[in-house]
Structures are given as C-alpha cells and as structure tokens.
Design a protein around this motif. Sequence first.
Motif, PDB file in Angstrom:
ATOM      1  N   LEU A   1     -53.900 -47.907   0.135  1.00 62.19           N
ATOM      2  CA  LEU A   1     -53.349 -47.904  -1.215  1.00 62.19           C
ATOM      3  C   LEU A   1     -52.726 -46.550  -1.543  1.00 62.19           C
ATOM      4  O   LEU A   1     -51.637 -46.472  -2.131  1.00 62.19           O
ATOM      5  CB  LEU A   1     -54.437 -48.245  -2.227  1.00 62.19           C
ATOM      6  N   ALA A   2     -53.408 -45.485  -1.150  1.00 67.30           N
ATOM      7  CA  ALA A   2     -52.865 -44.145  -1.382  1.00 67.30           C
ATOM      8  C   ALA A   2     -51.590 -43.938  -0.574  1.00 67.30           C
ATOM      9  O   ALA A   2     -50.614 -43.344  -1.066  1.00 67.30           O
ATOM     10  CB  ALA A   2     -53.914 -43.100  -1.002  1.00 67.30           C
ATOM     11  N   LEU A   3     -51.581 -44.443   0.658  1.00 63.49           N
ATOM     12  CA  LEU A   3     -50.388 -44.319   1.501  1.00 63.49           C
ATOM     13  C   LEU A   3     -49.213 -45.065   0.891  1.00 63.49           C
ATOM     14  O   LEU A   3     -48.093 -44.552   0.828  1.00 63.49           O
ATOM     15  CB  LEU A   3     -50.687 -44.855   2.905  1.00 63.49           C
ATOM     16  N   PHE A   4     -49.469 -46.283   0.423  1.00 67.18           N
ATOM     17  CA  PHE A   4     -48.390 -47.087  -0.150  1.00 67.18           C
ATOM     18  C   PHE A   4     -47.826 -46.439  -1.409  1.00 67.18           C
ATOM     19  O   PHE A   4     -46.628 -46.480  -1.652  1.00 67.18           O
ATOM     20  CB  PHE A   4     -48.893 -48.493  -0.465  1.00 67.18           C
ATOM     21  N   LYS A   5     -48.693 -45.866  -2.211  1.00 67.68           N
ATOM     22  CA  LYS A   5     -48.236 -45.201  -3.427  1.00 67.68           C
ATOM     23  C   LYS A   5     -47.332 -44.034  -3.073  1.00 67.68           C
ATOM     24  O   LYS A   5     -46.288 -43.810  -3.715  1.00 67.68           O
ATOM     25  CB  LYS A   5     -49.437 -44.711  -4.242  1.00 67.68           C
ATOM     26  N   ALA A   6     -47.710 -43.287  -2.039  1.00 70.22           N
ATOM     27  CA  ALA A   6     -46.881 -42.164  -1.595  1.00 70.22           C
ATOM     28  C   ALA A   6     -45.584 -42.664  -0.965  1.00 70.22           C
ATOM     29  O   ALA A   6     -44.506 -42.098  -1.201  1.00 70.22           O
ATOM     30  CB  ALA A   6     -47.655 -41.302  -0.608  1.00 70.22           C
ATOM     31  N   MET A   7     -45.656 -43.736  -0.178  1.00 71.22           N
ATOM     32  CA  MET A   7     -44.462 -44.277   0.470  1.00 71.22           C
ATOM     33  C   MET A   7     -43.429 -44.748  -0.536  1.00 71.22           C
ATOM     34  O   MET A   7     -42.228 -44.685  -0.285  1.00 71.22           O
ATOM     35  CB  MET A   7     -44.849 -45.426   1.406  1.00 71.22           C
ATOM     36  N   SER A   8     -43.888 -45.232  -1.673  1.00 76.21           N
ATOM     37  CA  SER A   8     -42.949 -45.741  -2.678  1.00 76.21           C
ATOM     38  C   SER A   8     -42.016 -44.655  -3.201  1.00 76.21           C
ATOM     39  O   SER A   8     -40.981 -44.955  -3.791  1.00 76.21           O
ATOM     40  CB  SER A   8     -43.708 -46.380  -3.844  1.00 76.21           C
ATOM     41  N   ARG A   9     -42.372 -43.399  -2.962  1.00 82.39           N
ATOM     42  CA  ARG A   9     -41.560 -42.281  -3.440  1.00 82.39           C
ATOM     43  C   ARG A   9     -40.512 -41.850  -2.417  1.00 82.39           C
ATOM     44  O   ARG A   9     -39.717 -40.953  -2.689  1.00 82.39           O
ATOM     45  CB  ARG A   9     -42.474 -41.101  -3.790  1.00 82.39           C
ATOM     46  N   LEU A  10     -40.521 -42.479  -1.249  1.00 82.62           N
ATOM     47  CA  LEU A  10     -39.564 -42.120  -0.212  1.00 82.62           C
ATOM     48  C   LEU A  10     -38.168 -42.649  -0.532  1.00 82.62           C
ATOM     49  O   LEU A  10     -38.033 -43.688  -1.180  1.00 82.62           O
ATOM     50  CB  LEU A  10     -40.015 -42.692   1.136  1.00 82.62           C
ATOM     51  N   PRO A  11     -37.114 -41.983  -0.059  1.00 79.88           N
ATOM     52  CA  PRO A  11     -35.762 -42.551  -0.141  1.00 79.88           C
ATOM     53  C   PRO A  11     -35.712 -43.888   0.593  1.00 79.88           C
ATOM     54  O   PRO A  11     -36.550 -44.167   1.465  1.00 79.88           O
ATOM     55  CB  PRO A  11     -34.894 -41.495   0.551  1.00 79.88           C
ATOM     56  N   ASP A  12     -34.718 -44.699   0.277  1.00 80.71           N
ATOM     57  CA  ASP A  12     -34.660 -46.069   0.780  1.00 80.71           C
ATOM     58  C   ASP A  12     -34.795 -46.161   2.302  1.00 80.71           C
ATOM     59  O   ASP A  12     -35.633 -46.910   2.820  1.00 80.71           O
ATOM     60  CB  ASP A  12     -33.352 -46.739   0.343  1.00 80.71           C
ATOM     61  N   ASN A  13     -33.949 -45.453   3.028  1.00 78.41           N
ATOM     62  CA  ASN A  13     -33.977 -45.553   4.486  1.00 78.41           C
ATOM     63  C   ASN A  13     -35.311 -45.117   5.066  1.00 78.41           C
ATOM     64  O   ASN A  13     -35.846 -45.746   5.991  1.00 78.41           O
ATOM     65  CB  ASN A  13     -32.844 -44.724   5.104  1.00 78.41           C
ATOM     66  N   GLN A  14     -35.875 -44.042   4.534  1.00 80.56           N
ATOM     67  CA  GLN A  14     -37.159 -43.557   5.025  1.00 80.56           C
ATOM     68  C   GLN A  14     -38.271 -44.565   4.730  1.00 80.56           C
ATOM     69  O   GLN A  14     -39.160 -44.782   5.565  1.00 80.56           O
ATOM     70  CB  GLN A  14     -37.482 -42.201   4.411  1.00 80.56           C
ATOM     71  N   LEU A  15     -38.222 -45.170   3.565  1.00 78.66           N
ATOM     72  CA  LEU A  15     -39.211 -46.186   3.228  1.00 78.66           C
ATOM     73  C   LEU A  15     -39.134 -47.357   4.196  1.00 78.66           C
ATOM     74  O   LEU A  15     -40.161 -47.825   4.711  1.00 78.66           O
ATOM     75  CB  LEU A  15     -38.996 -46.680   1.794  1.00 78.66           C
ATOM     76  N   ASP A  16     -37.927 -47.834   4.471  1.00 76.19           N
ATOM     77  CA  ASP A  16     -37.768 -48.968   5.376  1.00 76.19           C
ATOM     78  C   ASP A  16     -38.293 -48.645   6.772  1.00 76.19           C
ATOM     79  O   ASP A  16     -38.982 -49.456   7.405  1.00 76.19           O
ATOM     80  CB  ASP A  16     -36.299 -49.377   5.452  1.00 76.19           C
ATOM     81  N   VAL A  17     -37.977 -47.456   7.244  1.00 81.86           N
ATOM     82  CA  VAL A  17     -38.445 -47.043   8.572  1.00 81.86           C
ATOM     83  C   VAL A  17     -39.967 -47.006   8.613  1.00 81.86           C
ATOM     84  O   VAL A  17     -40.591 -47.519   9.546  1.00 81.86           O
ATOM     85  CB  VAL A  17     -37.858 -45.667   8.947  1.00 81.86           C
ATOM     86  N   MET A  18     -40.588 -46.434   7.599  1.00 79.54           N
ATOM     87  CA  MET A  18     -42.040 -46.295   7.606  1.00 79.54           C
ATOM     88  C   MET A  18     -42.743 -47.633   7.413  1.00 79.54           C
ATOM     89  O   MET A  18     -43.827 -47.861   7.964  1.00 79.54           O
ATOM     90  CB  MET A  18     -42.469 -45.302   6.525  1.00 79.54           C
ATOM     91  N   VAL A  19     -42.155 -48.519   6.630  1.00 79.13           N
ATOM     92  CA  VAL A  19     -42.732 -49.866   6.486  1.00 79.13           C
ATOM     93  C   VAL A  19     -42.823 -50.552   7.844  1.00 79.13           C
ATOM     94  O   VAL A  19     -43.847 -51.129   8.212  1.00 79.13           O
ATOM     95  CB  VAL A  19     -41.895 -50.712   5.502  1.00 79.13           C
ATOM     96  N   LEU A  20     -41.756 -50.472   8.603  1.00 77.67           N
ATOM     97  CA  LEU A  20     -41.725 -51.143   9.902  1.00 77.67           C
ATOM     98  C   LEU A  20     -42.569 -50.415  10.943  1.00 77.67           C
ATOM     99  O   LEU A  20     -43.208 -51.051  11.788  1.00 77.67           O
ATOM    100  CB  LEU A  20     -40.276 -51.259  10.381  1.00 77.67           C
TER     101      LEU A  20
ATOM    102  N   ARG B   1     -39.254 -38.504  10.831  1.00 81.00           N
ATOM    103  CA  ARG B   1     -39.791 -37.139  10.768  1.00 81.00           C
ATOM    104  C   ARG B   1     -39.853 -36.628   9.326  1.00 81.00           C
ATOM    105  O   ARG B   1     -40.868 -36.062   8.902  1.00 81.00           O
ATOM    106  CB  ARG B   1     -38.916 -36.197  11.602  1.00 81.00           C
ATOM    107  N   HIS B   2     -38.772 -36.840   8.586  1.00 80.52           N
ATOM    108  CA  HIS B   2     -38.757 -36.383   7.199  1.00 80.52           C
ATOM    109  C   HIS B   2     -39.796 -37.130   6.354  1.00 80.52           C
ATOM    110  O   HIS B   2     -40.455 -36.531   5.488  1.00 80.52           O
ATOM    111  CB  HIS B   2     -37.363 -36.567   6.594  1.00 80.52           C
ATOM    112  N   ALA B   3     -39.949 -38.420   6.606  1.00 87.53           N
ATOM    113  CA  ALA B   3     -40.911 -39.214   5.847  1.00 87.53           C
ATOM    114  C   ALA B   3     -42.336 -38.760   6.140  1.00 87.53           C
ATOM    115  O   ALA B   3     -43.158 -38.620   5.221  1.00 87.53           O
ATOM    116  CB  ALA B   3     -40.744 -40.694   6.186  1.00 87.53           C
ATOM    117  N   ILE B   4     -42.647 -38.533   7.411  1.00 91.08           N
ATOM    118  CA  ILE B   4     -43.991 -38.096   7.787  1.00 91.08           C
ATOM    119  C   ILE B   4     -44.308 -36.740   7.156  1.00 91.08           C
ATOM    120  O   ILE B   4     -45.412 -36.516   6.635  1.00 91.08           O
ATOM    121  CB  ILE B   4     -44.122 -38.030   9.323  1.00 91.08           C
ATOM    122  N   ARG B   5     -43.340 -35.836   7.185  1.00 88.60           N
ATOM    123  CA  ARG B   5     -43.553 -34.513   6.582  1.00 88.60           C
ATOM    124  C   ARG B   5     -43.830 -34.648   5.085  1.00 88.60           C
ATOM    125  O   ARG B   5     -44.737 -33.995   4.546  1.00 88.60           O
ATOM    126  CB  ARG B   5     -42.327 -33.637   6.820  1.00 88.60           C
ATOM    127  N   PHE B   6     -43.077 -35.501   4.419  1.00 83.67           N
ATOM    128  CA  PHE B   6     -43.280 -35.712   2.979  1.00 83.67           C
ATOM    129  C   PHE B   6     -44.652 -36.323   2.711  1.00 83.67           C
ATOM    130  O   PHE B   6     -45.385 -35.880   1.817  1.00 83.67           O
ATOM    131  CB  PHE B   6     -42.183 -36.622   2.429  1.00 83.67           C
TER     132      PHE B   6
END
Length: 251
Positions: free
Chosen positions: A183-202, A229-234
């Motif tokens: 749940l904490a991960l998903f909340k943080a992921m929702s703040r990612l830019p579109d492309n980064q979010l899609d990559v991390m979802v998959l 890489r940018h998503a993981i760092r964020f």
Amino acid sequence: MSRLGEALYISKPKISELLSGKLYPRWELLHDVAMELGVSVWPLYRLWRHAALETENKSRTWVEKSSARVTMTATRATPPIDLSAFREITESGYRLYAGVFLIAGACDAALQETYDQLWLSWNQALASHDIRRYAFTVLRAAVMARTPHLDGRPEFSKAAFDTVALQTITDADQAAEQIAETLALFKAMSRLPDNQLDVMVLRVLYGMTDKNVSHFLGLPLSTVRSDERHAIRFLEDILSPPPPFEEGDQP
C-alpha cells in the motif's frame, strides 16, 4: 460542411453545431453522418452509447429513442482482420495492465473502448511510428478516464490485494506486513510521471523483463531502463529517506 449538409439535407449551421461537440447528438443523426463519411458505425455506436449513459448522463429511454430509426445489423460488426489479430495478441496483457487500476466491469469497458477507438483510427495506427505505442496510448487514456484520482494522482491501492507477491504468501502475519508495504509502495508510485508509473507497474507487479516492458509499451529499451532507474531513485527517497540531520553530526 456545406457538401456534407447537402448530402444529408441538413443545414450547414446544424453540421457545424454537430461537429463542435457542444450538443450531444442523437444516434440517428450521427449514424447518417458516419455513413456519409465512411466511418465504421459499430464501434462508433458503442462509444456513443457508453458516453451517453456514463458521461452525458442521458437516460436509457433517450438512448433507445435516439437510435430507434436505425437498424444495426451484425454483418457490419466485423473489424479489420489485422486489428482482430492485434487484439488477440494484446488483449491478455492489456487486461493485466487495466486490472491494476480498475475492477472487473470498468476493466472490460476500458478494453472495449480501446479496441473500438483503434477500430475507428486503425489507418492512423498503422501509419504511426510504432503501432504498439499508439495502441497503448489509447488503452492508457481509457483506463485513466475510469480510474479514481486523489489530488490528481491515480488511486489504485485496491490492486495491492491481487499482486503476484501476495498470491505467493500463505503466512497471515507475513501477508499483513506485505499488504502494508505494498500500500505504501502504491501510494508512492502514484506520484510518478506517466511513463515511469507504467514501467514500474509492469516490472513490480507482474515481474516483466525490461525487454518485455519495452515491447508492451512500444518504447525503446533504453527509455524503459532510464525510466526505471529514475523511478527507483524516487521511490527509494520516498520509502527509505535518509535519517534526519542532527546538530553535531558531521556533514
């Protein structure tokens, strides 16, 4: 507009009003326009009906009366062969992606809208730089239009209960801990830019390889890896921030 109005015996101002989108058209009128322009009526009808009920808040009575004069036959409901093949190849993956954000009924509606939109714009899709990217962009728009948003960010925490990670856990305490972390991960992921979010979802939810994500999204492999890489760092900065600096600590 003048030629279209003459062909349909409709005034130019009426055609202008119709194409402006200011008023939601009756299906009888839209059908005639579509036939004159050579637009496939079946996918257009499904999109028109859904929007009338869900977006424009029209009643079912209004919808039925608006289409009573038009006879729709099954012979018209045949998409291009290559689109049918594309759907067969992509639908299971698209359903996985949509299922992260939407419950079953909304997921089905998003997929149907996606393939109807592709049917109507199939020539543009074929002429695009990458048909996979073109199609995924259509899918994403359909999914996000139905996804609840909180402060402008997609809210998809319910998907935490259907991830691969949770399905493999049998211990109740471990499951509870995993749910809290997810749940904490998903909340943080929702703040990612579109492309980064899609990559991390998959990558995170379905464990896709970088190459499979690249193929799925229609993005260069280098772009996928950079986004990851940018998503993981964020996410690391959000979920595992460094301890606060206290007076007396060495910088």
